[in-house]
Design a protein around this motif. Structure first.
Motif, PDB file in Angstrom:
ATOM      1  N   VAL A 180       2.237  13.369   6.646  1.00 59.32           N
ATOM      2  CA  VAL A 180       2.662  12.106   7.254  1.00 59.32           C
ATOM      3  C   VAL A 180       2.766  10.990   6.222  1.00 59.32           C
ATOM      4  O   VAL A 180       3.806  10.328   6.118  1.00 59.32           O
ATOM      5  N   ILE A 181       1.713  10.760   5.459  1.00 57.03           N
ATOM      6  CA  ILE A 181       1.697   9.604   4.542  1.00 57.03           C
ATOM      7  C   ILE A 181       2.430   9.916   3.246  1.00 57.03           C
ATOM      8  O   ILE A 181       3.360   9.193   2.859  1.00 57.03           O
ATOM      9  N   GLU A 182       2.027  10.965   2.570  1.00 55.04           N
ATOM     10  CA  GLU A 182       2.577  11.231   1.240  1.00 55.04           C
ATOM     11  C   GLU A 182       4.021  11.754   1.272  1.00 55.04           C
ATOM     12  O   GLU A 182       4.803  11.418   0.390  1.00 55.04           O
ATOM     13  N   CYS A 183       4.351  12.564   2.259  1.00 54.80           N
ATOM     14  CA  CYS A 183       5.703  13.137   2.290  1.00 54.80           C
ATOM     15  C   CYS A 183       6.670  12.340   3.158  1.00 54.80           C
ATOM     16  O   CYS A 183       7.821  12.135   2.766  1.00 54.80           O
ATOM     17  N   TRP A 184       6.226  11.874   4.333  1.00 54.58           N
ATOM     18  CA  TRP A 184       7.151  11.223   5.255  1.00 54.58           C
ATOM     19  C   TRP A 184       7.202   9.710   5.041  1.00 54.58           C
ATOM     20  O   TRP A 184       8.269   9.159   4.784  1.00 54.58           O
ATOM     21  N   VAL A 185       6.061   9.020   5.106  1.00 52.65           N
ATOM     22  CA  VAL A 185       6.053   7.553   5.005  1.00 52.65           C
ATOM     23  C   VAL A 185       6.452   7.096   3.602  1.00 52.65           C
ATOM     24  O   VAL A 185       7.342   6.261   3.446  1.00 52.65           O
ATOM     25  N   GLN A 186       5.782   7.634   2.581  1.00 52.56           N
ATOM     26  CA  GLN A 186       6.063   7.197   1.205  1.00 52.56           C
ATOM     27  C   GLN A 186       7.195   7.979   0.562  1.00 52.56           C
ATOM     28  O   GLN A 186       7.792   7.512  -0.387  1.00 52.56           O
ATOM     29  N   GLY A 187       7.441   9.155   1.036  1.00 48.81           N
ATOM     30  CA  GLY A 187       8.423  10.011   0.381  1.00 48.81           C
ATOM     31  C   GLY A 187       7.773  10.740  -0.780  1.00 48.81           C
ATOM     32  O   GLY A 187       6.960  10.172  -1.507  1.00 48.81           O
ATOM     33  N   TRP A 188       8.106  11.995  -0.933  1.00 46.72           N
ATOM     34  CA  TRP A 188       7.514  12.833  -1.976  1.00 46.72           C
ATOM     35  C   TRP A 188       7.659  12.188  -3.342  1.00 46.72           C
ATOM     36  O   TRP A 188       8.755  11.838  -3.761  1.00 46.72           O
ATOM     37  N   GLN A 189       6.543  12.024  -4.046  1.00 45.31           N
ATOM     38  CA  GLN A 189       6.523  11.423  -5.381  1.00 45.31           C
ATOM     39  C   GLN A 189       5.950  12.377  -6.421  1.00 45.31           C
ATOM     40  O   GLN A 189       5.424  11.936  -7.443  1.00 45.31           O
ATOM     41  N   GLY A 190       5.992  13.651  -6.144  1.00 47.76           N
ATOM     42  CA  GLY A 190       5.516  14.645  -7.100  1.00 47.76           C
ATOM     43  C   GLY A 190       4.032  14.523  -7.390  1.00 47.76           C
ATOM     44  O   GLY A 190       3.203  14.540  -6.480  1.00 47.76           O
ATOM     45  N   LYS A 191       3.709  14.398  -8.673  1.00 52.05           N
ATOM     46  CA  LYS A 191       2.317  14.357  -9.116  1.00 52.05           C
ATOM     47  C   LYS A 191       1.533  13.239  -8.434  1.00 52.05           C
ATOM     48  O   LYS A 191       0.375  13.428  -8.063  1.00 52.05           O
ATOM     49  N   ASP A 192       2.142  12.075  -8.240  1.00 52.80           N
ATOM     50  CA  ASP A 192       1.451  10.956  -7.589  1.00 52.80           C
ATOM     51  C   ASP A 192       1.040  11.329  -6.168  1.00 52.80           C
ATOM     52  O   ASP A 192      -0.088  11.041  -5.752  1.00 52.80           O
ATOM     53  N   SER A 193       1.918  11.985  -5.431  1.00 53.15           N
ATOM     54  CA  SER A 193       1.603  12.409  -4.057  1.00 53.15           C
ATOM     55  C   SER A 193       0.456  13.420  -4.052  1.00 53.15           C
ATOM     56  O   SER A 193      -0.450  13.344  -3.210  1.00 53.15           O
ATOM     57  N   LEU A 194       0.488  14.354  -4.993  1.00 53.99           N
ATOM     58  CA  LEU A 194      -0.573  15.357  -5.075  1.00 53.99           C
ATOM     59  C   LEU A 194      -1.914  14.725  -5.450  1.00 53.99           C
ATOM     60  O   LEU A 194      -2.954  15.089  -4.887  1.00 53.99           O
ATOM     61  N   GLU A 195      -1.896  13.787  -6.399  1.00 57.33           N
ATOM     62  CA  GLU A 195      -3.140  13.113  -6.796  1.00 57.33           C
ATOM     63  C   GLU A 195      -3.728  12.334  -5.626  1.00 57.33           C
ATOM     64  O   GLU A 195      -4.932  12.439  -5.345  1.00 57.33           O
ATOM     65  N   ASP A 196      -2.893  11.548  -4.954  1.00 60.93           N
ATOM     66  CA  ASP A 196      -3.387  10.755  -3.833  1.00 60.93           C
ATOM     67  C   ASP A 196      -3.960  11.644  -2.731  1.00 60.93           C
ATOM     68  O   ASP A 196      -5.041  11.374  -2.202  1.00 60.93           O
ATOM     69  N   LEU A 240       0.815  -1.212   0.000  1.00 64.12           N
ATOM     70  CA  LEU A 240       0.000   0.000   0.000  1.00 64.12           C
ATOM     71  C   LEU A 240       0.851   1.264   0.000  1.00 64.12           C
ATOM     72  O   LEU A 240       0.399   2.313  -0.449  1.00 64.12           O
ATOM     73  N   ASN A 241       2.062   1.169   0.493  1.00 58.51           N
ATOM     74  CA  ASN A 241       2.943   2.329   0.559  1.00 58.51           C
ATOM     75  C   ASN A 241       3.984   2.357  -0.542  1.00 58.51           C
ATOM     76  O   ASN A 241       4.977   3.064  -0.435  1.00 58.51           O
ATOM     77  N   THR A 242       3.743   1.598  -1.602  1.00 62.91           N
ATOM     78  CA  THR A 242       4.617   1.625  -2.769  1.00 62.91           C
ATOM     79  C   THR A 242       3.907   2.426  -3.854  1.00 62.91           C
ATOM     80  O   THR A 242       2.918   1.963  -4.428  1.00 62.91           O
ATOM     81  N   PRO A 243       4.348   3.651  -4.096  1.00 65.13           N
ATOM     82  CA  PRO A 243       3.672   4.494  -5.083  1.00 65.13           C
ATOM     83  C   PRO A 243       3.657   3.846  -6.474  1.00 65.13           C
ATOM     84  O   PRO A 243       4.590   3.148  -6.859  1.00 65.13           O
ATOM     85  N   SER A 244       2.575   4.085  -7.190  1.00 69.12           N
ATOM     86  CA  SER A 244       2.434   3.569  -8.553  1.00 69.12           C
ATOM     87  C   SER A 244       1.642   4.570  -9.378  1.00 69.12           C
ATOM     88  O   SER A 244       0.728   5.212  -8.873  1.00 69.12           O
ATOM     89  N   LYS A 245       1.981   4.657 -10.645  1.00 69.16           N
ATOM     90  CA  LYS A 245       1.234   5.530 -11.562  1.00 69.16           C
ATOM     91  C   LYS A 245       0.116   4.760 -12.257  1.00 69.16           C
ATOM     92  O   LYS A 245      -0.675   5.332 -12.974  1.00 69.16           O
ATOM     93  N   PHE A 246       0.098   3.430 -12.094  1.00 70.34           N
ATOM     94  CA  PHE A 246      -0.914   2.553 -12.683  1.00 70.34           C
ATOM     95  C   PHE A 246      -0.986   2.669 -14.198  1.00 70.34           C
ATOM     96  O   PHE A 246      -2.048   2.528 -14.790  1.00 70.34           O
ATOM     97  N   ASP A 247       0.160   2.925 -14.831  1.00 69.87           N
ATOM     98  CA  ASP A 247       0.200   2.972 -16.296  1.00 69.87           C
ATOM     99  C   ASP A 247      -0.215   1.608 -16.848  1.00 69.87           C
ATOM    100  O   ASP A 247       0.322   0.571 -16.449  1.00 69.87           O
ATOM    101  N   GLY A 248      -1.184   1.602 -17.741  1.00 72.43           N
ATOM    102  CA  GLY A 248      -1.669   0.364 -18.341  1.00 72.43           C
ATOM    103  C   GLY A 248      -2.568  -0.445 -17.428  1.00 72.43           C
ATOM    104  O   GLY A 248      -2.934  -1.566 -17.763  1.00 72.43           O
ATOM    105  N   ASP A 249      -2.935   0.086 -16.287  1.00 73.03           N
ATOM    106  CA  ASP A 249      -3.797  -0.619 -15.334  1.00 73.03           C
ATOM    107  C   ASP A 249      -4.946   0.302 -14.912  1.00 73.03           C
ATOM    108  O   ASP A 249      -4.971   0.826 -13.804  1.00 73.03           O
ATOM    109  N   PRO A 250      -5.922   0.495 -15.811  1.00 79.14           N
ATOM    110  CA  PRO A 250      -7.001   1.430 -15.499  1.00 79.14           C
ATOM    111  C   PRO A 250      -7.835   1.016 -14.290  1.00 79.14           C
ATOM    112  O   PRO A 250      -8.207   1.861 -13.475  1.00 79.14           O
ATOM    113  N   TYR A 251      -8.098  -0.281 -14.152  1.00 79.52           N
ATOM    114  CA  TYR A 251      -8.896  -0.745 -13.013  1.00 79.52           C
ATOM    115  C   TYR A 251      -8.145  -0.507 -11.703  1.00 79.52           C
ATOM    116  O   TYR A 251      -8.715  -0.007 -10.729  1.00 79.52           O
TER     117      TYR A 251
END
Length: 142
Positions: free
Chosen positions: A70-86, A11-22
């Motif tokens: 806490v979650i997007e910046c500290w636990v997962q680490g800043w991921q740019g657009k992915d962090s903002l979307e989440d 759950l804490n591994t960021p993904s862009k879900f490219d090619g995985d619409p569902y």
């Protein structure tokens, strides 16, 4: 316990879900749903401690800021657009009940809430459409 740790790691591994619409759609719907649930739990906790609901927009804003930091910046680490979307989908969830429900009275362990059904329906509809759009953008090109 390993299964729970494995799930937490996934759950804490960021993904862009490219090619995985569902996967993308479900991921963002999950952020939205967790935003709704945590907002409701935070308000219930505030009520249990103080005997009344918090100011709903302040509560939603603080919850979103805490999630983002806490979650997007500290636990997962800043991921740019992915962090903002989440964080955006989480915030969408937190602000759905904040915009739709208002405390009009309280007594003891009971709070009387007023639900604006039209506002809630509009927020949920927009969330569904936003999640569908997110999924559609991840459909591989033909």
């Amino acid at each position: 316990m390993n299964a729970l740790q494995d799930l937490w790691a996934m759950l804490n591994t960021p993904s862009k879900f490219d090619g995985d619409p569902y996967g993308g759609l479900i991921n963002q719907w999950g952020h939205y749903a967790i935003g709704v649930a945590l907002f409701c739990l935070a308000c219930a906790a505030h009520f249990a401690v103080f005997g009344e609901m918090p100011r709903r927009f302040w509560a939603a804003g603080l919850l979103v800021a805490a999630y983002f930091l806490v979650i997007e910046c500290w636990v997962q680490g800043w991921q740019g657009k992915d962090s903002l979307e989440d964080a955006g989908y989480f915030g969408f969830g937190a602000f759905t009940p904040a915009a739709s429900i208002k405390e009009i009275g309280f007594s003891g362990d009971v709070s009387t809430l007023l639900l604006n059904v039209g506002v809630m329906a509009a927020w949920i509809t927009c969330a569904i459409l936003a999640c569908l759009y997110y999924g559609i953008k991840r459909i591989p090109p033909k």
